[in-house]
Each structure stands twice: as C-alpha cells, then as structure tokens.
Scaffold this active site. Structure first.
Site, PDB file in Angstrom:
ATOM      1  N   ASP A  13      -0.901  -0.375  -2.429  1.00  0.00           N
ATOM      2  CA  ASP A  13      -0.851   1.051  -2.671  1.00  0.00           C
ATOM      3  C   ASP A  13      -1.556   1.901  -1.803  1.00  0.00           C
ATOM      4  OD1 ASP A  13       0.242   0.510  -5.227  1.00  0.00           O
ATOM      5  OD2 ASP A  13      -1.686  -0.108  -6.251  1.00  0.00           O
ATOM      6  N   LYS A  16       2.308   3.369   1.395  1.00  0.00           N
ATOM      7  CA  LYS A  16       3.490   2.823   2.241  1.00  0.00           C
ATOM      8  C   LYS A  16       4.624   3.759   2.271  1.00  0.00           C
ATOM      9  CE  LYS A  16       3.053  -1.386   0.425  1.00  0.00           C
ATOM     10  NZ  LYS A  16       1.767  -1.056  -0.364  1.00  0.00           N
ATOM     11  N   GLY A  17       5.056   3.789   1.025  1.00  0.00           N
ATOM     12  CA  GLY A  17       6.203   4.544   0.673  1.00  0.00           C
ATOM     13  C   GLY A  17       6.222   6.081   1.543  1.00  0.00           C
ATOM     14  N   LYS A  18       5.121   6.850   1.305  1.00  0.00           N
ATOM     15  CA  LYS A  18       5.155   7.941   2.120  1.00  0.00           C
ATOM     16  C   LYS A  18       5.340   8.024   3.578  1.00  0.00           C
ATOM     17  CE  LYS A  18       1.746  11.285   3.632  1.00  0.00           C
ATOM     18  NZ  LYS A  18       0.265  11.619   3.734  1.00  0.00           N
ATOM     19  N   ASN A  38       7.351  -5.481  -8.369  1.00  0.00           N
ATOM     20  CA  ASN A  38       5.748  -5.267  -8.523  1.00  0.00           C
ATOM     21  C   ASN A  38       5.170  -4.149  -7.689  1.00  0.00           C
ATOM     22  OD1 ASN A  38       6.653  -6.823  -6.342  1.00  0.00           O
ATOM     23  ND2 ASN A  38       4.807  -8.217  -6.682  1.00  0.00           N
ATOM     24  N   ALA A  39       6.170  -3.895  -6.854  1.00  0.00           N
ATOM     25  CA  ALA A  39       5.791  -2.738  -5.958  1.00  0.00           C
ATOM     26  C   ALA A  39       6.011  -1.393  -6.351  1.00  0.00           C
ATOM     27  CB  ALA A  39       6.602  -2.986  -4.627  1.00  0.00           C
ATOM     28  N   GLY A  40       5.199  -0.348  -6.357  1.00  0.00           N
ATOM     29  CA  GLY A  40       5.606   0.801  -6.720  1.00  0.00           C
ATOM     30  C   GLY A  40       5.405   1.837  -5.404  1.00  0.00           C
ATOM     31  N   GLN A 223       3.243  -4.603  -1.351  1.00  0.00           N
ATOM     32  CA  GLN A 223       1.766  -4.985  -1.495  1.00  0.00           C
ATOM     33  C   GLN A 223       0.777  -4.708  -0.224  1.00  0.00           C
ATOM     34  OE1 GLN A 223       4.819  -7.425  -2.590  1.00  0.00           O
ATOM     35  NE2 GLN A 223       4.546  -6.084  -4.461  1.00  0.00           N
ATOM     36  N   THR A 300       2.107  -0.026 -13.245  1.00  0.00           N
ATOM     37  CA  THR A 300       1.854  -0.480 -14.457  1.00  0.00           C
ATOM     38  C   THR A 300       0.961   0.646 -14.943  1.00  0.00           C
ATOM     39  OG1 THR A 300      -0.007  -1.528 -13.348  1.00  0.00           O
ATOM     40  CG2 THR A 300       1.719  -2.794 -13.897  1.00  0.00           C
ATOM     41  N   ARG A 304      -6.899   2.280 -11.132  1.00  0.00           N
ATOM     42  CA  ARG A 304      -7.289   1.323  -9.714  1.00  0.00           C
ATOM     43  C   ARG A 304      -8.635   1.338  -9.488  1.00  0.00           C
ATOM     44  NH1 ARG A 304      -2.682   4.417  -6.502  1.00  0.00           N
ATOM     45  NH2 ARG A 304      -0.708   3.511  -7.030  1.00  0.00           N
ATOM     46  N   ASP A 332      -7.855  13.341   2.635  1.00  0.00           N
ATOM     47  CA  ASP A 332      -8.208  14.519   1.600  1.00  0.00           C
ATOM     48  C   ASP A 332      -9.129  13.989   0.381  1.00  0.00           C
ATOM     49  OD1 ASP A 332      -5.658  13.159   1.108  1.00  0.00           O
ATOM     50  OD2 ASP A 332      -5.420  14.709  -0.393  1.00  0.00           O
TER      51      ASP A 332
HETATM   52  P1  GDP Z   1       2.480   2.214  -1.832  1.00  0.00           P
HETATM   53  O1  GDP Z   1       2.542   1.352  -3.152  1.00  0.00           O
HETATM   54  O2  GDP Z   1       1.621   1.571  -0.430  1.00  0.00           O
HETATM   55  O3  GDP Z   1       3.775   2.881  -1.406  1.00  0.00           O
HETATM   56  O4  GDP Z   1       1.559   3.433  -2.585  1.00  0.00           O
HETATM   57  P2  GDP Z   1       1.779   4.155  -3.889  1.00  0.00           P
HETATM   58  O5  GDP Z   1       3.037   5.205  -3.779  1.00  0.00           O
HETATM   59  O6  GDP Z   1       1.489   3.317  -4.818  1.00  0.00           O
HETATM   60  O7  GDP Z   1       0.341   4.984  -4.175  1.00  0.00           O
HETATM   61  C1  GDP Z   1      -0.102   5.761  -3.107  1.00  0.00           C
HETATM   62  C2  GDP Z   1      -0.280   7.094  -3.945  1.00  0.00           C
HETATM   63  O8  GDP Z   1      -0.963   8.107  -2.868  1.00  0.00           O
HETATM   64  C3  GDP Z   1       0.971   7.828  -4.196  1.00  0.00           C
HETATM   65  O9  GDP Z   1       0.860   8.705  -5.417  1.00  0.00           O
HETATM   66  C4  GDP Z   1       1.030   8.749  -3.011  1.00  0.00           C
HETATM   67  O10 GDP Z   1       1.966   9.939  -3.436  1.00  0.00           O
HETATM   68  C5  GDP Z   1      -0.234   9.285  -2.558  1.00  0.00           C
HETATM   69  N1  GDP Z   1      -0.651   9.564  -1.202  1.00  0.00           N
HETATM   70  C6  GDP Z   1       0.062   8.917  -0.057  1.00  0.00           C
HETATM   71  N2  GDP Z   1      -0.620   9.521   0.885  1.00  0.00           N
HETATM   72  C7  GDP Z   1      -1.412  10.342   0.554  1.00  0.00           C
HETATM   73  C8  GDP Z   1      -2.501  11.141   1.078  1.00  0.00           C
HETATM   74  O11 GDP Z   1      -2.537  11.282   2.518  1.00  0.00           O
HETATM   75  N3  GDP Z   1      -3.168  12.021   0.318  1.00  0.00           N
HETATM   76  C9  GDP Z   1      -3.092  12.160  -0.898  1.00  0.00           C
HETATM   77  N4  GDP Z   1      -3.910  12.893  -1.844  1.00  0.00           N
HETATM   78  N5  GDP Z   1      -2.067  11.151  -1.476  1.00  0.00           N
HETATM   79  C10 GDP Z   1      -1.376  10.436  -1.049  1.00  0.00           C
HETATM   80  P1  IMO Z   2       2.761  -1.997  -3.573  1.00  0.00           P
HETATM   81  O1  IMO Z   2       3.847  -2.459  -3.037  1.00  0.00           O
HETATM   82  C1  IMO Z   2      -1.115  -3.202  -5.723  1.00  0.00           C
HETATM   83  C2  IMO Z   2      -1.196  -7.183  -7.527  1.00  0.00           C
HETATM   84  C3  IMO Z   2      -1.362  -7.164  -9.160  1.00  0.00           C
HETATM   85  C4  IMO Z   2      -1.897  -8.437  -9.198  1.00  0.00           C
HETATM   86  C5  IMO Z   2      -1.348  -9.403  -8.162  1.00  0.00           C
HETATM   87  C6  IMO Z   2      -0.270 -10.575  -8.561  1.00  0.00           C
HETATM   88  O2  IMO Z   2       2.911  -0.730  -4.803  1.00  0.00           O
HETATM   89  O3  IMO Z   2       1.484  -1.731  -2.931  1.00  0.00           O
HETATM   90  P2  IMO Z   2       2.162 -10.118  -9.365  1.00  0.00           P
HETATM   91  O4  IMO Z   2       3.004  -9.113 -10.620  1.00  0.00           O
HETATM   92  O5  IMO Z   2       2.661  -9.694  -7.874  1.00  0.00           O
HETATM   93  O6  IMO Z   2       2.367 -11.313  -9.615  1.00  0.00           O
HETATM   94  O7  IMO Z   2       0.639  -9.632  -9.509  1.00  0.00           O
HETATM   95  O8  IMO Z   2      -0.862  -8.476  -7.286  1.00  0.00           O
HETATM   96  N1  IMO Z   2      -0.038  -6.352  -7.146  1.00  0.00           N
HETATM   97  C7  IMO Z   2      -0.005  -5.198  -6.533  1.00  0.00           C
HETATM   98  N2  IMO Z   2      -1.147  -4.200  -6.269  1.00  0.00           N
HETATM   99  N3  IMO Z   2       0.283  -2.836  -5.142  1.00  0.00           N
HETATM  100  C8  IMO Z   2       1.252  -3.581  -5.465  1.00  0.00           C
HETATM  101  O9  IMO Z   2       2.468  -3.209  -4.733  1.00  0.00           O
HETATM  102  C9  IMO Z   2       1.242  -4.713  -5.978  1.00  0.00           C
HETATM  103  N4  IMO Z   2       1.996  -5.785  -6.088  1.00  0.00           N
HETATM  104  C10 IMO Z   2       1.237  -6.866  -6.902  1.00  0.00           C
HETATM  105  O10 IMO Z   2      -1.790  -6.079  -9.611  1.00  0.00           O
HETATM  106  O11 IMO Z   2      -3.342  -8.111  -9.079  1.00  0.00           O
HETATM  107 MG    MG Z   3       2.333   1.059  -4.828  1.00  0.00          MG
END
Ligand code: GDP
Ligand code: IMO
Ligand code: MG
Length: 423
Positions: A13, A16-18, A38-40, A223, A300, A304, A332
């Site tokens: 989290d 990465k997506g951004k 499991n990724a979001g 992850q 989920t 966090r 920020d």
């Molecule tokens: P990922 O799993 O690594 O792609 O990250 P997630 O999308 O699960 O979580 C990152 C969250 O932070 C998302 O809601 C993004 O829109 C947000 N985000 C990413 N970069 C920034 C940033 O520089 N500033 C802020 N405020 N939010 C960000």
């Molecule tokens: P992104 O790609 C954050 C965590 C779960 C749990 C552990 C094992 O969005 O960064 P699993 O369902 O994979 O067997 O769970 O890994 N986990 C993540 N935590 N970001 C993720 O993906 C995750 N994918 C799995 O919360 O602790």
């Molecule tokens: Mg994520």
C-alpha cells in the site's frame, strides 16, 4: 525508461498503483508477476478513482499491453468483474493478456483461507481471505489448476473433480466446515473459462519479445518487501515474492533483462494484518496519520496500522531488491506535524542493530532509535517541483537519502497522477 521493475519497499500500500499509472504513460507493456487480488492498487486520474486488484495499473492507457504473468494467482470471478467495471467506464481491454501457467483460485481456497485463519485463533496472520495462500499451497504441492487447464474442458473436469474431493475432505474432516459443491463450481468456472480464454497465452514470450525489440516494459509489484515469503516478516507475510527477483520467476524473464528497480515507499510506515511493526504509533499521532492519509485498506477496508518512517526497513528494501531509486509517496500527509521522526536503527539489550533482523523473534523488544526532524505547516499538495517544497520537507527527504543510501527520485504530494514531483 527501458525495463523498469517497481516494487513495494515496506508492507504494501505504498502507492504503487499511482506510480505505475504515471510511468505507464511512457510504457508499451505493464506486467504483474506475483500475488493476486490480495493487492489493491488505487489510481486517481481525471478526478476518477480506479481500484485495481488483478489487472495491471497500466490499463488506463489505450494500447499499453497489460500482462498478468505466470507467477500470479487469478480468481476468475474477480478479474471478470474488474474487467466489466473497466469496460463500463470505457477502458479498452483488448491488450490484456493472462499467462497460461498462472494458477487459478477456487472457492475451496477461499473457504480454507477462512478456516485456517480461524483455527489459528489469536495467532492468525490477518490474511485478506482471498484464497491466496491456499492457492499457492496447491501450486507448491503440484496439484494446482492453471489457466491452461481451466480452458481445456476435459482436463479441467478431471482436475477439479480430484481437487474438490481432496479439499472437501480437509474442509469437512479437519475443520468441520461445509463442503463445496462440485457441480456448481464446475458450471461457474466453465462459464468463466469461456470468457477468459481469448486473453490466455504464453506471456513470457510476449515480455521477452517486447524487451528484445527495445520496448519500454514496466513490472508492477504487488505487496511489499516485508511481505515476501522468504525474506519478509515470516510467518506474517504473503505467499509469493514481492521482491524484484520475483519478477524473474513470476514473469519468466532473466535478471539481466531488467535495467532499473524503483522502490515505492510512503513518507511514513503502514501495515495491515498482524505481525511486528517497530515504529507503530498507538497514539494520537498514529490516528492523525491514519485519518489524514485515509489509511484504510483498498481490498479489505481494514484500518491500516501507522507509524514513523523506518530507515532500517528501507535499507533492507534497498538491499533485497537492488533498488536504484525510491519514490516517496504521501509526503503531504505529514504536513502540519510539528516534529517528524525517522527510525535509523533498533536498540535491543543495550546493542544497536542497523540491519533488519532475519527472525521476527529477534525483533521483539527492539526499540526504535529515532532522529528528529522539524515539520512544516504549509500545504504542499500544489507543489510542482521539489524546489517548491518548504525547506523542512526538503531536509526530511535529504535525511532519508542519507540513511538509506539510495536516491529519492519521485515525491508524491497527493493521490492524483499529476501530484508527483520528479527529482
Ligand atoms: P498500492 O497498493 O501500493 O497501489 O497502494 P494503495 O492504492 O493500496 O494505497 C495508497 C493510497 O494512497 C491510495 O489511496 C492512493 O490514492 C493514495 N496515494 C498515493 N500517493 C499519494 C500521495 O502522494 N499523497 C496522498 N495523499 N495520497 C496518495
Ligand atoms: P498491495 O499490492 C498490504 C497482507 C495481508 C496479510 C498478509 C497475508 O495493495 O500493496 P494474504 O491474503 O496475502 O495471504 O495476506 O499480507 N497483504 C497486504 N498488505 N497491501 C497488499 O497488497 C497486501 N497483500 C497482502 O494484510 O497481513
Ligand atoms: Mg494496496
């Protein structure tokens, strides 16, 4: 830009997506190589928020080939609903490719994920309960069902019949759970197979050919390093390899084909699920970071856990991934905090540890050794370059670079693809 691998440098989290979405504009191909839904990954473009779980975050650019590699685990129902959602928003899916060797998640994997977590009681891992671990278990046991099996009706029927029998024995006899119904799984997955078959191919060949012909290829990590099955905080990890080496195995490419490895980190640290977290803040500052940073799971919805930036972890990420740069997101979120802390080492039994311990038992009782930095009060979300940032924010970035011995190449100051500063 050539061939760049992008990995999570903490516990996932990191945004990465951004960053993938930003780099995808110049990419011909974006490749996922491990994990599953499991990724979001959140992408904010033109005021619209896209939450992607399996489909690579490059999908928003027409013409970018998006690959789901052999090292992933694919839940067909999830990918089809994600595809439908994107199509409704006018996104073109003609360039989506799924590897024939990717393993398929079935309802019994999800049931077993839930039952095994429940059976662990207080010692649970806190998985996403998407069936990821049980699917990788089948892969390692060599009874997994792959995309190539799914789309071959005779092979599929035979393998599914065998697996449902094995899994129902475990579900019923070991856990006292409710068995899954073979006929309904067979019917559902036969329909999924027909819908997914046009996307299935040998993606290793596609990736290799793209690299060999000089295309820009981006590998999208899911992850983060500390969730890696081998080098992460075992057993509180996922079941795949989120480190850069995972791309070689999970996309079928050799290490010499990757030019750069960009680690994505937050300007602080978060974690979902259980397990040790030395710089965790169980106080008002932690709550503030969670609320300002909207730190609730994309997959989920769980809150966090939040804490200060941990340079011990980032040094570990630099080492295990061979990072050539860091993108630091969510700077920020820290605006307005009077003082910022960076953990530069751990202290245990009077000894200073600079390297992240291999065994999580060794992490117990480790006290973070902090350095303090001045905060800033200005809103930085409109900054257009690093030079626009307040001096205290720039000093914070320089301190990070010094402690991790890796350049900060990008800085995130907001969720939108435009809120990214390049060094
Ligand atoms: P990922 O799993 O690594 O792609 O990250 P997630 O999308 O699960 O979580 C990152 C969250 O932070 C998302 O809601 C993004 O829109 C947000 N985000 C990413 N970069 C920034 C940033 O520089 N500033 C802020 N405020 N939010 C960000
Ligand atoms: P992104 O790609 C954050 C965590 C779960 C749990 C552990 C094992 O969005 O960064 P699993 O369902 O994979 O067997 O769970 O890994 N986990 C993540 N935590 N970001 C993720 O993906 C995750 N994918 C799995 O919360 O602790
Ligand atoms: Mg994520």
């Amino acid at each position: 830009m050539a061939v760049t691998a992008l990995v999570g440098a903490q516990w996932g989290d990191e945004g990465k997506g951004k960053v993938i979405d930003i780099l995808a504009e110049k990419s011909d191909m974006v490749v996922r190589a491990q994990g599953g839904n499991n990724a979001g990954h959140t992408v904010v473009a033109g005021g619209i928020t896209y939450k992607l779980h399996l489909i690579p975050s490059g999908i928003l650019y027409k013409g970018t080939v998006c690959v789901i590699g052999n090292g992933t685990v694919v839940d067909p129902a999830v990918i089809l609903s994600e595809m439908e959602e994107l199509q409704k928003r006018g996104v073109d899916l003609s360039q989506l490719k799924i590897d024939a060797r990717a393993h398929v998640i079935f309802p019994y994997h999800i049931v077993l994920d839930e039952l095994s977590e429940k059976a662990r009681g207080a010692g649970d891992i806190g998985t996403t309960k998407k069936g990821i671990g049980p699917c990788y278990m089948d892969k390692a046991e060599r009874i997994g069902i792959r995309m190539c099996d799914l789309i071959d009706p005779a092979v599929f029927r035979e393998k599914l019949t065998r697996n449902v029998q094995i899994k129902n024995d475990i579900i019923v006899k070991l856990y006292g759970g409710k068995p899954v119904d073979l006929a309904s799984v067979l019917a559902d997955y036969t329909a999924y197979a027909q819908q997914l078959a046009p996307y299935v191919c040998d993606t290793s060949v596609l990736v290799y050919d793209a690299i060999k012909s000089g295309k820009n290829v981006l590998f999208e990590g899911a992850q983060g390093a500390l969730l890696d099955l081998d080098v992460g905080t075992y057993p509180y990890v996922t079941s795949s390899h989120p480190v850069s080496g995972g791309f070689c195995v999970g996309a079928g490419v050799g290490p010499t084909l990757i030019d750069d490895v960009l680690g994505i980190a937050k300007a602080y640290t978060t974690r979902v699920g259980k397990g040790p977290f030395p710089t965790e803040l169980n106080d008002a500052t932690g709550d503030r970071i969670r609320n300002v940073g909207a730190e609730f799971g994309t997959t989920t919805g769980r809150p966090r856990r939040c804490g200060w930036l941990d340079a011990v972890i980032l040094r570990f990420a630099v080492r295990v991934n061979g990072l050539t740069g860091i993108a630091l997101n969510k700077l920020d979120t820290l605006s307005g905090l009077p003082t910022l802390k960076i953990c530069v080492a751990y202290k245990k039994n009077g000894k200073i540890l600079r390297d992240f311990p291999a065994d999580i038992a060794a992490l117990e009782g480790c006290e973070p050794v902090y350095e303090e930095y001045e905060g800033w009060t200005q809103d930085i979300t409109q900054a257009k370059s690093i030079a626009d940032l307040p001096p205290a924010a720039r000093a914070y970035l320089q301190a990070i670079e010094k402690h991790i011995d890796c350049p900060v190449k990008m800085v995130g100051v907001g969720p939108d693809r435009t809120q990214n500063l390049e060094a």
